[in-house]
Design a protein around this motif. Sequence first.
Motif, mmCIF file in Angstrom:
data_model
loop_
_atom_site.group_PDB
_atom_site.id
_atom_site.type_symbol
_atom_site.label_atom_id
_atom_site.label_comp_id
_atom_site.label_asym_id
_atom_site.label_seq_id
_atom_site.Cartn_x
_atom_site.Cartn_y
_atom_site.Cartn_z
ATOM 1 N N LYS A 89 1.083 47.922 -28.276
ATOM 2 C CA LYS A 89 1.316 47.414 -26.932
ATOM 3 C C LYS A 89 1.750 48.569 -26.028
ATOM 4 O O LYS A 89 2.458 49.473 -26.455
ATOM 5 C CB LYS A 89 2.398 46.334 -26.935
ATOM 6 C CG LYS A 89 1.938 45.004 -27.518
ATOM 7 C CD LYS A 89 3.011 43.948 -27.367
ATOM 8 C CE LYS A 89 2.523 42.598 -27.899
ATOM 9 N NZ LYS A 89 3.552 41.549 -27.757
ATOM 10 N N VAL A 90 1.295 48.507 -24.788
ATOM 11 C CA VAL A 90 1.603 49.589 -23.852
ATOM 12 C C VAL A 90 2.898 49.295 -23.101
ATOM 13 O O VAL A 90 3.326 48.147 -23.004
ATOM 14 C CB VAL A 90 0.445 49.794 -22.854
ATOM 15 C CG1 VAL A 90 -0.806 50.248 -23.579
ATOM 16 C CG2 VAL A 90 0.165 48.499 -22.078
ATOM 17 N N ASN A 91 3.516 50.354 -22.575
ATOM 18 C CA ASN A 91 4.761 50.238 -21.834
ATOM 19 C C ASN A 91 4.615 50.881 -20.464
ATOM 20 O O ASN A 91 3.727 51.719 -20.243
ATOM 21 C CB ASN A 91 5.901 50.920 -22.602
ATOM 22 C CG ASN A 91 6.158 50.271 -23.944
ATOM 23 O OD1 ASN A 91 6.457 49.094 -24.020
ATOM 24 N ND2 ASN A 91 6.032 51.046 -25.019
ATOM 25 N N ASP A 92 5.503 50.504 -19.557
ATOM 26 C CA ASP A 92 5.462 51.054 -18.209
ATOM 27 C C ASP A 92 5.724 52.564 -18.242
ATOM 28 O O ASP A 92 6.567 53.051 -19.001
ATOM 29 C CB ASP A 92 6.522 50.361 -17.347
ATOM 30 C CG ASP A 92 6.376 50.717 -15.878
ATOM 31 O OD1 ASP A 92 5.244 50.976 -15.438
ATOM 32 O OD2 ASP A 92 7.402 50.718 -15.172
ATOM 33 N N GLN A 93 4.969 53.313 -17.436
ATOM 34 C CA GLN A 93 5.076 54.770 -17.297
ATOM 35 C C GLN A 93 4.679 55.520 -18.579
ATOM 36 O O GLN A 93 5.001 56.694 -18.746
ATOM 37 C CB GLN A 93 6.506 55.171 -16.895
ATOM 38 C CG GLN A 93 6.971 54.518 -15.604
ATOM 39 C CD GLN A 93 8.369 54.935 -15.207
ATOM 40 O OE1 GLN A 93 8.753 56.085 -15.389
ATOM 41 N NE2 GLN A 93 9.146 54.012 -14.673
ATOM 42 N N GLU A 94 3.965 54.863 -19.460
ATOM 43 C CA GLU A 94 3.555 55.511 -20.710
ATOM 44 C C GLU A 94 2.341 56.407 -20.479
ATOM 45 O O GLU A 94 1.490 56.133 -19.630
ATOM 46 C CB GLU A 94 3.206 54.440 -21.745
ATOM 47 C CG GLU A 94 2.663 54.996 -23.058
ATOM 48 C CD GLU A 94 2.261 53.898 -24.031
ATOM 49 O OE1 GLU A 94 1.682 54.224 -25.070
ATOM 50 O OE2 GLU A 94 2.526 52.715 -23.738
ATOM 51 N N ILE A 95 2.278 57.495 -21.243
ATOM 52 C CA ILE A 95 1.072 58.341 -21.272
ATOM 53 C C ILE A 95 0.292 57.986 -22.530
ATOM 54 O O ILE A 95 0.789 58.147 -23.644
ATOM 55 C CB ILE A 95 1.433 59.835 -21.288
ATOM 56 C CG1 ILE A 95 2.116 60.230 -19.981
ATOM 57 C CG2 ILE A 95 0.176 60.679 -21.499
ATOM 58 C CD1 ILE A 95 2.588 61.675 -19.961
ATOM 59 N N LEU A 96 -0.898 57.449 -22.350
ATOM 60 C CA LEU A 96 -1.774 57.141 -23.477
ATOM 61 C C LEU A 96 -2.804 58.264 -23.580
ATOM 62 O O LEU A 96 -3.730 58.340 -22.777
ATOM 63 C CB LEU A 96 -2.457 55.782 -23.272
ATOM 64 C CG LEU A 96 -3.500 55.375 -24.307
ATOM 65 C CD1 LEU A 96 -2.901 55.351 -25.712
ATOM 66 C CD2 LEU A 96 -4.094 54.011 -23.961
ATOM 67 N N TYR A 97 -2.610 59.134 -24.559
ATOM 68 C CA TYR A 97 -3.476 60.302 -24.681
ATOM 69 C C TYR A 97 -4.450 60.134 -25.848
ATOM 70 O O TYR A 97 -4.052 59.854 -26.976
ATOM 71 C CB TYR A 97 -2.645 61.573 -24.898
ATOM 72 C CG TYR A 97 -3.504 62.820 -24.965
ATOM 73 C CD1 TYR A 97 -4.067 63.355 -23.824
ATOM 74 C CD2 TYR A 97 -3.762 63.430 -26.189
ATOM 75 C CE1 TYR A 97 -4.870 64.486 -23.880
ATOM 76 C CE2 TYR A 97 -4.561 64.562 -26.260
ATOM 77 C CZ TYR A 97 -5.117 65.081 -25.101
ATOM 78 O OH TYR A 97 -5.918 66.187 -25.158
#
Length: 226
Positions: free
Chosen positions: A120-128
């Motif tokens: 799950k993604v989070n706010d202000q996350e960098i998905l590289y």
Amino acid sequence: MDKYLEDIKNLVLEYKAKLIIIGLGIIFLVSGYMFLTKSNENQTTDVKQKISSPKEVIKSKEEKQTKASIDEQIYVDVKGAVLNPGIYAANKMMRSSDLIKMAGGFNQNADSNHVNLAKKVNDQEILYVPYNGEVSGLPDVNLKTSENVESASDTPSSQPNQTSKTNINSADLTKLQSINGVGQKKAEKIIDYRNQNGLFKTVDDLKNVPGFGQKTVETLKASLAV
């Protein structure tokens, strides 16, 4: 004879009036009983509707939390080997796979084996998304779940003074930013250099990256590896 008939008539009229009064009384009592019974049934139904089982309460709470997570907008910075890198609006119920689709999917050079698509993604996350050959071992960030990240942040290190060298050939964007003095822009320049020129042969090759002078490289040399 007439008097006798008159007495009978008066008697019938007298009893008729009493019978009518008794009948009206019975009707009134029956109507009152039915009204009270109906009222009690309605009250019982209302109470049953108001009292929910624990499972129903929990389910209702979970549904509200899920709706709140969907309604809350967050932003994720998708970088690396995707067709359209950029910042995307999402919600907390989305996963890495959803954001990668929003970014156009993997490009032909993507190393999808080193991305946790179920996270799950989070706010202000960098998905590289790393490029092929960029990561030699398990990545430091993308394969972690949010629970792992919280657990790691809550648990103090058993060896807080222990330092480890950062491999500038395999480190992802987040790992590169952990190097003292290296921000997001410099980390991106390191990755761009690797993509265009191949892996670093020595740490001194870092001098070829814009923003890294000889003094900077000498200062960082003890904490870097290739």
